[in-house]
Design an enzyme around this catalytic site. Structure first.
Site, PDB file in Angstrom:
ATOM      1  N   CYS A  30      44.962  43.234  41.972  1.00 45.31           N
ATOM      2  CA  CYS A  30      45.334  42.265  40.952  1.00 45.31           C
ATOM      3  C   CYS A  30      46.611  41.566  41.419  1.00 45.31           C
ATOM      4  O   CYS A  30      47.637  42.222  41.565  1.00 45.31           O
ATOM      5  CB  CYS A  30      45.553  42.959  39.609  1.00 45.31           C
ATOM      6  SG  CYS A  30      46.145  41.840  38.351  1.00 45.31           S
ATOM      7  N   ARG A  80      32.465  39.580  46.468  1.00 49.24           N
ATOM      8  CA  ARG A  80      33.241  38.361  46.220  1.00 49.24           C
ATOM      9  C   ARG A  80      34.604  38.697  45.600  1.00 49.24           C
ATOM     10  O   ARG A  80      35.633  38.646  46.260  1.00 49.24           O
ATOM     11  CB  ARG A  80      32.453  37.405  45.299  1.00 49.24           C
ATOM     12  CG  ARG A  80      32.952  35.953  45.343  1.00 49.24           C
ATOM     13  CD  ARG A  80      34.230  35.692  44.573  1.00 49.24           C
ATOM     14  NE  ARG A  80      34.141  35.941  43.146  1.00 49.24           N
ATOM     15  CZ  ARG A  80      35.152  35.837  42.306  1.00 49.24           C
ATOM     16  NH1 ARG A  80      36.360  35.506  42.756  1.00 49.24           N
ATOM     17  NH2 ARG A  80      35.003  36.103  41.026  1.00 49.24           N
ATOM     18  N   ASP A  81      34.614  39.077  44.349  1.00 46.38           N
ATOM     19  CA  ASP A  81      35.869  39.337  43.658  1.00 46.38           C
ATOM     20  C   ASP A  81      36.634  40.494  44.302  1.00 46.38           C
ATOM     21  O   ASP A  81      37.867  40.495  44.345  1.00 46.38           O
ATOM     22  CB  ASP A  81      35.575  39.661  42.185  1.00 46.38           C
ATOM     23  CG  ASP A  81      36.810  39.599  41.309  1.00 46.38           C
ATOM     24  OD1 ASP A  81      37.763  38.901  41.685  1.00 46.38           O
ATOM     25  OD2 ASP A  81      36.828  40.246  40.251  1.00 46.38           O
TER      26      ASP A  81
END
Length: 309
Positions: free
Chosen positions: A247, A22-23
């Site tokens: 990120c 997911r992340d």
């Protein structure tokens, strides 16, 4: 000279929550088919994880990579004792998540007011209020509820986040009925002493055994921050196979700490995880080959090279 016995104050066992599916994958630019995601989750399930964050029931308009979440949850081979989690932002998402038979609902808020306003255009208090019905329904359905607190250390807009801000969100998450709360270093800029201060502050409001550390490795501090967390009693950590996940606030950043690196460190510390490191290395190689780039895990790459020598 007396040598201090290693590991005397560290937890003997930790839980690693695998967040790669997911992340880790959600920011990938090219759409990854459901079959590949299913294969990845199945590999991770067999590796021994007790908790895998496998999906997100969010708007495909905002996160197109997660549009296959229902197909993924329907297609995986569930292993006994494994909790399969999904990010759920609203009641519409929860309805789909319930149909997909998820085991744990993940809700989220920021510890930084500036981050909350810039990203979702509302205050922290308003963002958590939106989750009240989701949390209540999840608990009524007998699901685990996990709260994730982003920007708990440093915010890309306001800088260092005061521990008091984190405490207030922990209190709100606790009052919603969360079984576990993640303290997340979203931009990977935290350092060990800062991490210990925040974790100890959070533990004043919520049982330390149910707090977890979610660290990104933007500044190369993730393993140090995990070790610092171990020293104050944290025993749940999030990690992403092959270091998947960038990120969005730090260009070129590696994002999530690699699961293989965390497992290698835990192995060296004599801390039990119940996870097969070699199987995770294989899973990392599998998804990295599919993405057409090397794994971001240093331990994973070193172990894979050693096999070929």
């Amino acid at each position: 000279m007396q040598i201090m016995q290693a590991n005397q104050h560290l937890p003997q066992q930790v839980k690693i929550v695998e967040v790669g599916p997911r992340d880790g994958l959600q920011n990938e630019p090219g759409i990854i088919d459901a079959e590949t995601k299913i294969a990845l989750v199945n590999r991770l399930s067999l590796a021994g994880f007790h908790n895998i964050e496998a999906a997100a029931f969010v708007s495909p308009k905002w996160v197109p990579q997660m549009a296959t979440s229902n197909a993924v949850m329907q297609g995986i081979t569930r292993q006994p004792g494994v909790v399969y989690s999904a990010l759920v932002p609203n009641m519409q998402g929860l309805e789909t998540a319930l149909q997909a038979k998820i085991d744990e609902v993940v809700i989220f808020a920021a510890a930084s007011e500036a981050f909350s306003q810039k990203n979702i255009n509302c205050s922290i208090a308003e963002s958590i209020q939106r989750f009240q019905q989701v949390a209540q329904t999840a608990k009524q359905q007998g699901l685990r509820l996990r709260g994730s607190i982003s920007c708990a250390f440093v915010c890309p807009y306001q800088g260092v986040v005061p521990p008091q801000s984190v405490i207030e969100v922990v209190q709100r998450m606790r009052d919603l009925g969360c079984d576990e709360i993640d303290i997340a270093d979203t931009i990977g800029a935290a350092t060990p002493r800062q991490v210990q201060t925040v974790m100890q502050a959070a533990a004043q409001e919520f049982p330390i055994a149910q707090l977890s550390g979610h660290f990104h490795d933007t500044y190369g501090q993730a393993l140090a921050n995990i070790y610092a967390s171990l020293e104050v009693g944290i025993a749940i950590f999030h990690a992403s196979v092959a270091g998947l996940g960038g990120c969005p606030y730090a260009k070129g950043a590696t994002g999530n700490v690699a699961t293989e690196d965390v497992l290698y460190m835990m192995q060296g510390l004599g801390i039990e995880t119940g996870i097969d490191l070699n199987a995770v290395v294989d899973a990392g190689l599998f998804i990295s080959q599919h993405l057409g780039r090397p794994s971001m895990s240093r331990a994973g790459n070193a172990l894979a090279s050693k096999r070929m020598s």
